[in-house]
Design a protein around this motif. Structure first.
Motif, PDB file in Angstrom:
ATOM      1  N   ALA A 162       3.026   1.410   0.309  1.00 30.72           N
ATOM      2  CA  ALA A 162       3.546   0.126  -0.141  1.00 30.72           C
ATOM      3  C   ALA A 162       4.461   0.250  -1.345  1.00 30.72           C
ATOM      4  CB  ALA A 162       2.382  -0.810  -0.473  1.00 30.72           C
TER       5      ALA A 162
ATOM      6  N   GLN B 153      -8.914   3.746   4.282  1.00 29.28           N
ATOM      7  CA  GLN B 153      -8.440   2.456   4.772  1.00 29.28           C
ATOM      8  C   GLN B 153      -8.147   2.453   6.270  1.00 29.28           C
ATOM      9  OE1 GLN B 153      -4.873   1.370   2.604  1.00 29.28           O
ATOM     10  NE2 GLN B 153      -3.652   3.036   3.447  1.00 29.28           N
TER      11      GLN B 153
ATOM     12  N   LYS C 257      -8.872  -0.791   9.658  1.00 31.13           N
ATOM     13  CA  LYS C 257      -7.740  -1.644   9.994  1.00 31.13           C
ATOM     14  C   LYS C 257      -8.130  -2.794  10.928  1.00 31.13           C
ATOM     15  CE  LYS C 257      -3.900   0.584  11.032  1.00 31.13           C
ATOM     16  NZ  LYS C 257      -2.937   1.624  11.465  1.00 31.13           N
TER      17      LYS C 257
ATOM     18  N   VAL D  24      -8.707 -11.290   8.459  1.00 31.28           N
ATOM     19  CA  VAL D  24      -7.516 -12.062   8.097  1.00 31.28           C
ATOM     20  C   VAL D  24      -7.295 -13.177   9.113  1.00 31.28           C
ATOM     21  CG1 VAL D  24      -4.998 -11.966   7.893  1.00 31.28           C
ATOM     22  CG2 VAL D  24      -6.416 -10.198   6.831  1.00 31.28           C
TER      23      VAL D  24
ATOM     24  N   LEU E 188       1.374  -9.923   7.192  1.00 36.61           N
ATOM     25  CA  LEU E 188       0.305  -9.078   6.647  1.00 36.61           C
ATOM     26  C   LEU E 188      -0.329  -8.239   7.754  1.00 36.61           C
ATOM     27  CD1 LEU E 188      -1.661  -8.132   4.455  1.00 36.61           C
ATOM     28  CD2 LEU E 188      -3.016 -10.185   4.916  1.00 36.61           C
TER      29      LEU E 188
ATOM     30  N   TRP F 126       1.772  -5.305   8.744  1.00 38.73           N
ATOM     31  CA  TRP F 126       1.726  -4.228   7.755  1.00 38.73           C
ATOM     32  C   TRP F 126       0.449  -3.399   7.920  1.00 38.73           C
ATOM     33  CZ3 TRP F 126       4.251  -1.074   4.931  1.00 38.73           C
ATOM     34  CH2 TRP F 126       3.615  -0.366   3.927  1.00 38.73           C
ATOM     35  N   ILE F 127      -0.673  -4.079   8.097  1.00 43.20           N
ATOM     36  CA  ILE F 127      -1.932  -3.354   8.280  1.00 43.20           C
ATOM     37  C   ILE F 127      -1.829  -2.424   9.489  1.00 43.20           C
ATOM     38  CG2 ILE F 127      -4.403  -3.588   8.783  1.00 43.20           C
ATOM     39  CD1 ILE F 127      -4.335  -6.258   7.262  1.00 43.20           C
TER      40      ILE F 127
ATOM     41  N   SER G 282      -5.381  -5.334  -7.632  1.00 46.00           N
ATOM     42  CA  SER G 282      -5.969  -5.799  -6.377  1.00 46.00           C
ATOM     43  C   SER G 282      -7.346  -6.424  -6.548  1.00 46.00           C
ATOM     44  CB  SER G 282      -6.055  -4.637  -5.379  1.00 46.00           C
ATOM     45  OG  SER G 282      -6.854  -3.590  -5.900  1.00 46.00           O
TER      46      SER G 282
ATOM     47  N   ARG H 108       2.749  -6.627   1.152  1.00 45.77           N
ATOM     48  CA  ARG H 108       2.238  -5.310   1.532  1.00 45.77           C
ATOM     49  C   ARG H 108       1.566  -4.589   0.369  1.00 45.77           C
ATOM     50  NH1 ARG H 108       7.463  -1.312   2.248  1.00 45.77           N
ATOM     51  NH2 ARG H 108       8.075  -1.255   0.033  1.00 45.77           N
TER      52      ARG H 108
ATOM     53  N   TYR I 134      -2.111  -7.140   0.384  1.00 49.32           N
ATOM     54  CA  TYR I 134      -2.854  -6.214   1.239  1.00 49.32           C
ATOM     55  C   TYR I 134      -3.962  -5.502   0.485  1.00 49.32           C
ATOM     56  CZ  TYR I 134      -4.413  -2.062   3.484  1.00 49.32           C
ATOM     57  OH  TYR I 134      -5.245  -1.085   3.977  1.00 49.32           O
ATOM     58  N   TYR I 135      -3.656  -4.956  -0.691  1.00 46.96           N
ATOM     59  CA  TYR I 135      -4.674  -4.196  -1.417  1.00 46.96           C
ATOM     60  C   TYR I 135      -5.835  -5.084  -1.854  1.00 46.96           C
ATOM     61  CZ  TYR I 135      -1.573  -0.164  -1.476  1.00 46.96           C
ATOM     62  OH  TYR I 135      -0.791   0.897  -1.098  1.00 46.96           O
TER      63      TYR I 135
ATOM     64  N   LEU J 158      -7.982  -5.333   1.242  1.00 44.23           N
ATOM     65  CA  LEU J 158      -8.707  -4.081   1.446  1.00 44.23           C
ATOM     66  C   LEU J 158      -9.889  -3.971   0.491  1.00 44.23           C
ATOM     67  CD1 LEU J 158      -9.017  -1.160   2.575  1.00 44.23           C
ATOM     68  CD2 LEU J 158      -7.397  -0.447   0.777  1.00 44.23           C
TER      69      LEU J 158
END
Length: 813
Positions: free
Chosen positions: A189, A365, A369, A376, A391, A394-395, A471, A506, A510-511, A514
């Motif tokens: 990212a 990670q 996924k 999400v 999102l 991106w994952i 994050s 991203r 995203y983080y 996660l």
């Protein structure tokens, strides 16, 4: 009722210099301090903590203003709103700025001195940011402890220790994305892409077994010494005869196998390519898949190592030029084509990245996924909704575990000590959570010492990726570290809002997903509000290098913060980029003045709550007010401010002021006694009801002028009032249906008067025909336009058509 109506708002014009006075009063009253009252719903706003690396431009400040509007709205809906503001003070952004500002290299000064320079730099710009946001009307609570505080870093280290103990963090030597300038690993990212002018170089390779030449095109001749294979597409008939043979790679003449791989594009260059370790992630994939040998020639500092032969010690671009010269002198450079292609660069210093093998800590990670995508999809609400797919995409695209260790200084230290045994082996030991650890300089805690029989402990000197801190901002915002707030258990995740730009989906978004998934098995927040980017008037992103930065205070000083906030709300739909527009700011300035004039007019009349009669004209505007209020409240609840400001602007100016006020004036004053006293009181009741509703609904976006008016009329702040649902008693479709023909009638008559040189106050000595739907407000129409005779229906004879659509005609005597 008397005829001496004097406005309670004495000033004839709104003066936006009063905004500064209001900011002072808000602070003295502690109006926006965090107060958590039992029995009220909660909204925690996970405010984007900015990097205080320079004076914020107007595009970024508009984003924070939009968030403030949401906070203000939900307070006025009765929520406990936690709206903190603090700075993100860790990582590469600050370090790069400090190196530029002070002309130093992080690795060439003592660590403690560099850290002090970072703190000094951050303190200077953070204070300026806070001051500017306050001037814009920011109603945030300022938390001085940013992400570099012991409080925040202790929380970050606690999450690291939790994930370590669950086996989710590991150390490994593997190829990583690497910035030679920053000398640190990067996550996927943190890679951006830039267009670069370059050359596609066509180079002769020799086939060992046949002696023939094959031509290979590459933009990176400096990686010829790192080439471990030559590959072509298995469906390419031109090269099938070469499979299993060997190529001799110039200029060092190493022998490599000729292989096939479906990723090779037949149409690129000559359709046969060199595979190096590592030119890009595609090379990395092929090397791993075909189990090719590693031949890494790039050092972490961007120079070439001993495997590069005579080019050892050269930097990448220097080696590129040297190899091209040598190939040309050897007769192996066939031709060069100028091209423009995309290159991956470091997100902060913009240096082209390399892939090198380093030993780093990784957070798992890839194996999660599918679980994250399910979470999400099922448990998070996005506004606008289309960004949820951004999102998810991106994952799906992730190819590596997250390298979380950084070989930098200004960040949260990795809380690990290494126990060195007699053979020199190092065993990592993590301490108990609850303290802030700096292993590179601190004495290890007792529980760590007890786990090291040799007594020889060495502290880790690396820090965590800045996104490892950022994050978990949702934990910090909801009071995870603050006993006086202590909302985390109640708020997470269903009462937390994440407002942010699409440019960091991203990374920050995203983080966060996660980390919450790994720590709690839940999303970090229920709601995600995605905004666009602030652009200049030409639609280009604002950058210092372009010279198109627009200062965040200059238009505030010229037009007032309400006017600039008006632009910030009205410039674009939620999720879209918003252009700077001084014209729109001027419109906001004019709207504040118009609002003042409306309120000043209404303030001349008494406010009544009983003994009144509402006419159909009143019921019409109250029905429209209900419709407007529902639209505005619904949009606010979806974290949108574009629909509210445009809806309220149109209603307040072009419906309420332009039409209803003009029509109701004669009844509100009632100087000629055309209306009953109760009907006059009905006009007063309606005027105040609409004014109060409009002021409340506008207050989140234009907090200054609305608060000043409210304080002047009622003595308290409007921001302590509640925005209530519309009163269903005033829902009436029949009366609402009169509004359009009413506006059309007024416009038609005014146009006629203008066309015939009549002032709007002059009588019309003619018969005006109006549609039947306007019969209930005939008295107001006659008084408003000074019409000699008003009839309904369609006339006969040679009547002049004023509005054919709505059936409005004029018949001269």
């Amino acid at each position: 009722m008397g005829t001496n109506f004097s406005p309670r708002l004495a000033e004839k014009r709104w003066d936006f210099s009063k905004e500064v006075e209001l900011i002072r009063r808000w602070e003295e009253e502690g109006l926006f301090n965090v107060r958590v009252t039992e029995g009220k719903p909660i909204l925690v706003i996970d405010t984007p903590p900015p990097y205080p690396s320079g004076r914020p431009h107007i595009g970024g400040m508009a984003h924070y203003a939009q968030i403030d509007m949401i906070a203000r709205f939900f307070r006025m809906r009765g929520y406990n709103v936690v709206f903190p503001w603090y700075a993100d003070r860790n990582g590469l952004p600050v370090e790069v700025q400090v190196e530029k500002t002070y002309g130093v290299n992080m690795y060439e000064v003592p660590r403690e001195k560099f850290l002090e320079l970072c703190r000094r730099f951050l303190d200077e710009y953070e204070g300026e940011f806070v001051s500017i946001f306050r001037r814009w009307g920011g109603s945030f609570t300022y938390w001085r402890n940013g992400t570099d505080s012991e409080e925040y870093r202790r929380m970050t280290q606690e999450t690291f220790i939790t994930l370590w103990n669950r086996g989710l963090i590991y150390e490994a030597s593997r190829p990583t994305l690497w910035c030679p300038r920053c000398r640190t690993a990067l996550a996927e990212a943190e890679v951006e892409y830039d267009e670069e002018d370059s050359y596609l170089n066509y180079i002769k390779f020799r086939v060992k077994e046949t002696g023939e030449d094959i031509i290979i095109a590459t933009t990176r001749p400096e990686l010829l010494p790192a080439t471990v294979a030559v590959a072509f597409n298995p469906e390419d008939e031109r090269y099938k005869r070469l499979e299993g043979l060997h190529a001799v790679v110039p200029p060092l003449n190493q022998e490599v196998p000729i292989v096939t791989h479906p990723s090779v594009k037949k149409e690129y260059g000559t359709g046969i390519e060199m595979i190096s370790t590592f030119g890009d992630t595609r090379d990395l994939m092929v090397v791993n898949e075909l189990r090719l040998p590693m031949r890494v020639i790039v050092n972490p500092d961007g120079t070439l190592n001993e495997l590069a032969g005579k080019y050892r010690g050269m930097r990448i671009r220097e080696a590129r030029e040297a190899i091209i010269r040598d190939l040309e002198s050897m007769g192996l450079l066939v031709k060069r084509e100028r091209i423009r292609h995309t290159v991956p660069i470091c997100w902060r210093c913009k240096t082209p990245i390399e892939i090198v093998i380093t030993r780093e800590y990784f957070l798992k990670q890839l194996q999660f996924k599918e679980g994250m995508i399910k979470m999400v999809n099922e448990e998070m609400i996005f506004e606008p909704p289309e960004y949820k797919q951004t999102l998810i995409d991106w994952i799906k695209s992730l190819e590596f575990d997250w390298p979380i260790s950084r070989r930098r200084y200004y960040g949260t230290e990795i809380p690990i000590w290494y126990c060195i045994d007699e053979e020199g082996n190092a065993k990592p030991i993590v301490p108990k959570p609850g303290s802030y650890y700096r292993p590179w300089r601190d004495e290890p805690p007792q529980e760590v010492k007890e786990q090291c029989p040799s007594g020889k402990l060495v502290g880790e000197d690396r820090v965590l990726d800045t996104w490892f801190d950022s994050s978990i901002s949702w934990m910090y915002a909801s009071g995870y570290t603050k006993k006086e707030i202590n909302l985390f258990q109640r708020a997470h995740p269903h009462s937390i809002l994440r407002p942010q730009g699409y440019d960091i989906i991203r990374t920050w978004l995203y983080y966060s997903v996660l980390r919450s998934y790994l720590l709690y098995g839940k999303p970090p927040f229920r709601y995600v509000r995605i905004s666009g980017m602030g652009l200049d008037e030409k639609g280009e992103a604002m950058h210092k290098s372009k010279g198109n930065i627009i200062d965040s205070l200059q238009p505030v000083e010229k037009y007032g913060a309400d006017a600039v906030r008006f632009w910030a709300a009205a410039a674009a739909k939620l999720g879209s980029d918003y252009r700077y527009s001084e014209q729109l700011i001027r419109t906001g300035h004019d709207f504040a003045i118009k609002l003042w004039n409306i309120a000043r007019f209404i303030s001349a009349f008494p406010e009544v709550s009983d003994d009144y009669e509402l006419t159909p004209l009143d019921l019409m505007i109250l029905a429209k007010l209900n419709e407007v209020a529902r639209t505005v409240i619904s949009a606010y609840e979806k974290f949108d401010v574009y629909v509210p400001i445009n809806t309220l602007f149109d209603f307040t100016w072009h419906v309420f002021a332009d039409h209803y006020l003009e029509a109701v004036k004669s009844r509100a004053y009632n100087r000629e006694g055309l209306f009953t006293e109760r009907q006059q009181r009905g006009a007063w009741f309606t005027l105040y009801r609409v004014l109060k509703a409009v002021l409340k609904l506008l207050a989140p976006i234009m907090p200054f002028v609305t608060d000043y008016i409210w304080r002047s009329l009622y003595g308290t702040s409007i921001h302590t009032q509640l925005i209530e649902d519309p009163d269903p008693r005033f829902d009436n479709k029949e009366y609402l249906s009169m509004l359009e023909p009413f506006i059309a009638f007024n416009s038609a008559v005014w146009t006629y008067k203008n066309r015939n040189g009549l002032s709007l106050n002059e009588p019309i000595n003619a018969v005006i025909y109006a549609p039947e739907t306007l019969k209930p407000i005939a008295n107001e129409l006659r008084a408003m336009h000074k019409i000699a005779e008003l009839r309904f229906g369609k006339p006969g004879g040679n009547a002049e058509v004023l509005d054919e659509k709505y059936g409005i005609y004029l018949l001269k005597p």
